[in-house]
Scaffold this motif. Structure first.
Motif, PDB file in Angstrom:
ATOM      1  N   VAL A  65       0.848  -1.194   0.000  1.00  0.00           N
ATOM      2  CA  VAL A  65       0.000   0.000   0.000  1.00  0.00           C
ATOM      3  C   VAL A  65       0.890   1.254   0.000  1.00  0.00           C
ATOM      4  O   VAL A  65       0.671   2.202  -0.759  1.00  0.00           O
ATOM      5  N   LEU A  66       1.938   1.215   0.831  1.00  0.00           N
ATOM      6  CA  LEU A  66       2.817   2.388   0.924  1.00  0.00           C
ATOM      7  C   LEU A  66       3.615   2.610  -0.361  1.00  0.00           C
ATOM      8  O   LEU A  66       3.836   3.750  -0.766  1.00  0.00           O
ATOM      9  N   VAL A  67       4.033   1.516  -0.997  1.00  0.00           N
ATOM     10  CA  VAL A  67       4.763   1.663  -2.257  1.00  0.00           C
ATOM     11  C   VAL A  67       3.827   2.260  -3.303  1.00  0.00           C
ATOM     12  O   VAL A  67       4.201   3.170  -4.058  1.00  0.00           O
ATOM     13  N   GLY A  68       2.581   1.768  -3.325  1.00  0.00           N
ATOM     14  CA  GLY A  68       1.585   2.304  -4.259  1.00  0.00           C
ATOM     15  C   GLY A  68       1.389   3.801  -4.028  1.00  0.00           C
ATOM     16  O   GLY A  68       1.346   4.603  -4.965  1.00  0.00           O
ATOM     17  N   TYR A  69       1.354   4.179  -2.758  1.00  0.00           N
ATOM     18  CA  TYR A  69       1.183   5.588  -2.419  1.00  0.00           C
ATOM     19  C   TYR A  69       2.390   6.408  -2.898  1.00  0.00           C
ATOM     20  O   TYR A  69       2.243   7.472  -3.507  1.00  0.00           O
ATOM     21  N   PRO A  96       4.989  13.062  -6.943  1.00  0.00           N
ATOM     22  CA  PRO A  96       5.824  13.570  -8.042  1.00  0.00           C
ATOM     23  C   PRO A  96       7.300  13.236  -7.860  1.00  0.00           C
ATOM     24  O   PRO A  96       8.055  13.237  -8.827  1.00  0.00           O
ATOM     25  N   THR A  97       7.717  12.947  -6.627  1.00  0.00           N
ATOM     26  CA  THR A  97       9.141  12.687  -6.382  1.00  0.00           C
ATOM     27  C   THR A  97       9.492  11.204  -6.479  1.00  0.00           C
ATOM     28  O   THR A  97      10.599  10.810  -6.117  1.00  0.00           O
ATOM     29  N   PRO A 155      10.729   8.723  -1.785  1.00  0.00           N
ATOM     30  CA  PRO A 155       9.871   9.711  -2.457  1.00  0.00           C
ATOM     31  C   PRO A 155       9.144  10.609  -1.456  1.00  0.00           C
ATOM     32  O   PRO A 155       8.976  11.809  -1.689  1.00  0.00           O
ATOM     33  N   VAL A 156       8.738  10.043  -0.311  1.00  0.00           N
ATOM     34  CA  VAL A 156       8.041  10.846   0.695  1.00  0.00           C
ATOM     35  C   VAL A 156       8.999  11.891   1.282  1.00  0.00           C
ATOM     36  O   VAL A 156       8.668  13.074   1.421  1.00  0.00           O
ATOM     37  N   VAL A 157      10.202  11.444   1.612  1.00  0.00           N
ATOM     38  CA  VAL A 157      11.174  12.357   2.204  1.00  0.00           C
ATOM     39  C   VAL A 157      11.542  13.479   1.229  1.00  0.00           C
ATOM     40  O   VAL A 157      11.555  14.659   1.588  1.00  0.00           O
ATOM     41  N   ASN A 213       9.800  14.604  -1.145  1.00  0.00           N
ATOM     42  CA  ASN A 213       8.636  15.416  -1.452  1.00  0.00           C
ATOM     43  C   ASN A 213       8.606  16.701  -0.630  1.00  0.00           C
ATOM     44  O   ASN A 213       8.065  17.704  -1.034  1.00  0.00           O
ATOM     45  N   HIS A 214       9.200  16.649   0.538  1.00  0.00           N
ATOM     46  CA  HIS A 214       9.204  17.850   1.367  1.00  0.00           C
ATOM     47  C   HIS A 214      10.540  18.584   1.259  1.00  0.00           C
ATOM     48  O   HIS A 214      10.893  19.403   2.093  1.00  0.00           O
ATOM     49  N   GLY A 215      11.283  18.241   0.215  1.00  0.00           N
ATOM     50  CA  GLY A 215      12.547  18.934   0.005  1.00  0.00           C
ATOM     51  C   GLY A 215      13.616  18.577   1.027  1.00  0.00           C
ATOM     52  O   GLY A 215      14.590  19.290   1.202  1.00  0.00           O
ATOM     53  N   LEU A 216      13.426  17.448   1.710  1.00  0.00           N
ATOM     54  CA  LEU A 216      14.434  17.055   2.686  1.00  0.00           C
ATOM     55  C   LEU A 216      15.501  16.208   2.008  1.00  0.00           C
ATOM     56  O   LEU A 216      15.285  15.671   0.931  1.00  0.00           O
ATOM     57  N   THR A 217      16.627  16.068   2.666  1.00  0.00           N
ATOM     58  CA  THR A 217      17.646  15.232   2.061  1.00  0.00           C
ATOM     59  C   THR A 217      17.615  13.843   2.694  1.00  0.00           C
ATOM     60  O   THR A 217      17.039  13.647   3.755  1.00  0.00           O
TER      61      THR A 217
END
Ligand code: TRP
Length: 465
Positions: free
Chosen positions: A193-197, A202-203, A279-281, A283-287
């Motif tokens: 589910v998380l991979v699908g998300y 976009p990242t 991708p989640v990390v 997405n918020h411009g974090l490294t």
């Protein structure tokens, strides 16, 4: 010895054994540690080295460890005594089991504290602590608030230990197996589910690129060593956890096939966790190189700012808790099985005795973040790397980088050089002339011990690169 069942029972099928061993392997190591060490060591290039270590060191030792367990059919200490007698060599080899019990006590004591964090984060996420207004300060303060409070840490650690003990107390068939049969499918579904998300973000492409893009300029000797150490930890090798699971394995199962499935599953899950997280990390411009705080700070912050983030964030921490729980079972089981055998206690009593001991030891790790924060046992060494370690860091370092490789090394030497080849071939159900047997035996006798020795020497600081 060959035909009798372990007094602790047996897995009801080969599939259940594979689920249990995969449950042991897939843990905080895959979802919490792997992504951040990949981040710290430059991404794709590190992943490649890690895969090599898994193939050259991890697989041969896992085959050996399962084989030892199934032939001895008892707790690691008694298994090693029996097999040493069978090989007509010194009973000193029991040291593998004795060290394993000691290592297990230490690992579980701090593992359970981090397991407790995962439970706390299910609660934080689920109750909206990280809502869309959460700033990076809120997220930092939440983590800081948790680790600076001994009461909170102990409370979550207690719940996690109780969860672990409850399944171990039920025994192989009615505790471990029942829990694992439900938890492992749940883990896989949540991860998918998380991979699908992550794929909807976009990242996503950036995350994949980071994880798989091979940039040789990022490689250095230190990352090779980190990768080797992690291969041990992630496959639960070197302390008898996999050995005791092997002791409950029915005779007819092929060990080599089972190992291949377990190693592949562990690796795929680690990579999928990376695919879900980066991708989640980003997405918020974090490294990606946020270190240990990647999962407990960067990730909640990012989740807070994307739509559906609260739900998927909660799912993420449930996944992490399940992974930690099924791993913790395998750290407790070898210790409990030994106490049952040697003190003739009931499983319930043995679980309570061992569990409470480990729970109490866990206080040292929990206090490392607050009241014992300034206690640096190795400060006198003046070696920068060691001097700064609190007890929590020291337990992690001592177990992952010293005791596990040492246990693995001894197992490789015992199986490769001391056991009778016909016994080994018989247990693996493979003729000695078989190419797979030959390849495995060669790796185990030569390549694996040398590889581990290099990690080991580096870890104790005798070699500087
Ligand atoms: N493999 C688990 C992880 O990746 C941790 C673990 C479970 C472990 N059992 C072990 C590590 C035994 C070393 C030894 O999180």
């Amino acid at each position: 010895m060959v035909d009798k069942q372990s007094i602790h029972g047996e897995w009801s099928s080969r599939f259940v054994f594979i689920l249990a061993a995969t449950g042991s392997a897939v843990g905080l190591g895959n979802i919490w540690k792997f992504p951040y060490i990949t981040g710290e060591n430059g991404g794709g290039a590190f992943v490649l080295i890690y895969l090599l270590c898994i193939a050259i060191i991890g697989m041969p030792i896992m085959i050996a460890e399962i084989m030892l367990g199934r032939r001895g059919k008892q707790s690691p200490i008694n298994t090693m005594r029996e097999l040493a007698i069978e090989a007509q060599t010194s009973k000193v080899w029991q040291i593998i089991g004795i060290m394993g019990v000691f290592t297990g006590l230490l690992i579980l004591s701090y593992y359970s504290v981090v397991g407790g964090w995962t439970l706390a984060y299910i609660y934080f996420m689920g109750t909206g602590t990280f809502s869309s207004v959460a700033s990076s300060d809120t997220v930092k303060a939440t983590f800081g608030g948790l680790v600076s409070s001994p009461e909170q840490l102990i409370m979550w650690h207690t719940i996690f230990m109780a969860m672990t003990m409850s399944l171990v107390a039920g025994g192989v068939k009615h505790g471990l197996e029942k829990g694992i049969k439900f938890l492992m499918p749940a883990l896989v579904i949540l991860l998918l589910v998380l991979v699908g998300y992550a794929m909807t973000l976009p990242t996503f492409a950036k995350g994949i690129h980071f994880l798989f893009y091979f940039d040789p300029s990022k490689l250095n000797t230190a990352s090779v060593l980190v990768a080797m150490g992690h291969a041990f930890f992630t496959l639960s090798l070197g302390m008898g956890a996999i050995m005791v699971y092997g002791a409950y394995l029915p005779k007819k199962t092929s060990i080599i096939e089972a190992t291949t499935v377990i190693v592949a599953a562990d690796t795929v899950i680690a990579l999928l966790a990376g695919i879900a997280i980066f991708p989640v990390v980003f997405n918020h411009g974090l490294t990606a190189s946020a270190g240990t705080s990647l999962v407990f700070q960067s990730l909640p912050l990012s989740f807070a700012h994307i739509s559906g983030g609260i739900i998927f964030g909660t799912i993420f921490f449930i996944l992490l808790a399940i992974a930690a729980w099924t791993s913790a079972l395998s750290i407790l089981e070898p210790i409990v099985s030994w106490v049952i055998e040697s003190l003739k206690l009931s499983r319930l009593t043995a679980t309570i005795v061992c569990g409470v001991l480990i729970w109490a030891l866990g206080f040292l790790s929990a206090f490392s973040f607050n009241i014992l924060g300034d206690f640096k046992p190795l400060a006198f060494t003046n070696i920068e790397k060691f001097a700064g370690m609190n007890l929590f860091a020291l337990f992690d370092f001592l177990t992952s980088n010293i005791l596990l490789p040492l246990g693995g090394l001894l197992m490789a030497i015992f199986v490769g050089w001391f056991m009778r080849r016909e016994h080994v071939a018989d247990e693996l159900d493979l003729p000695q002339e078989h190419i797979l047997y030959q390849l495995w035996h060669f790796l185990l006798r030569f390549i694996t011990p040398v590889g581990i020795t290099i990690v080991f020497l580096h870890a104790v600081g005798l070699l500087t690169f």
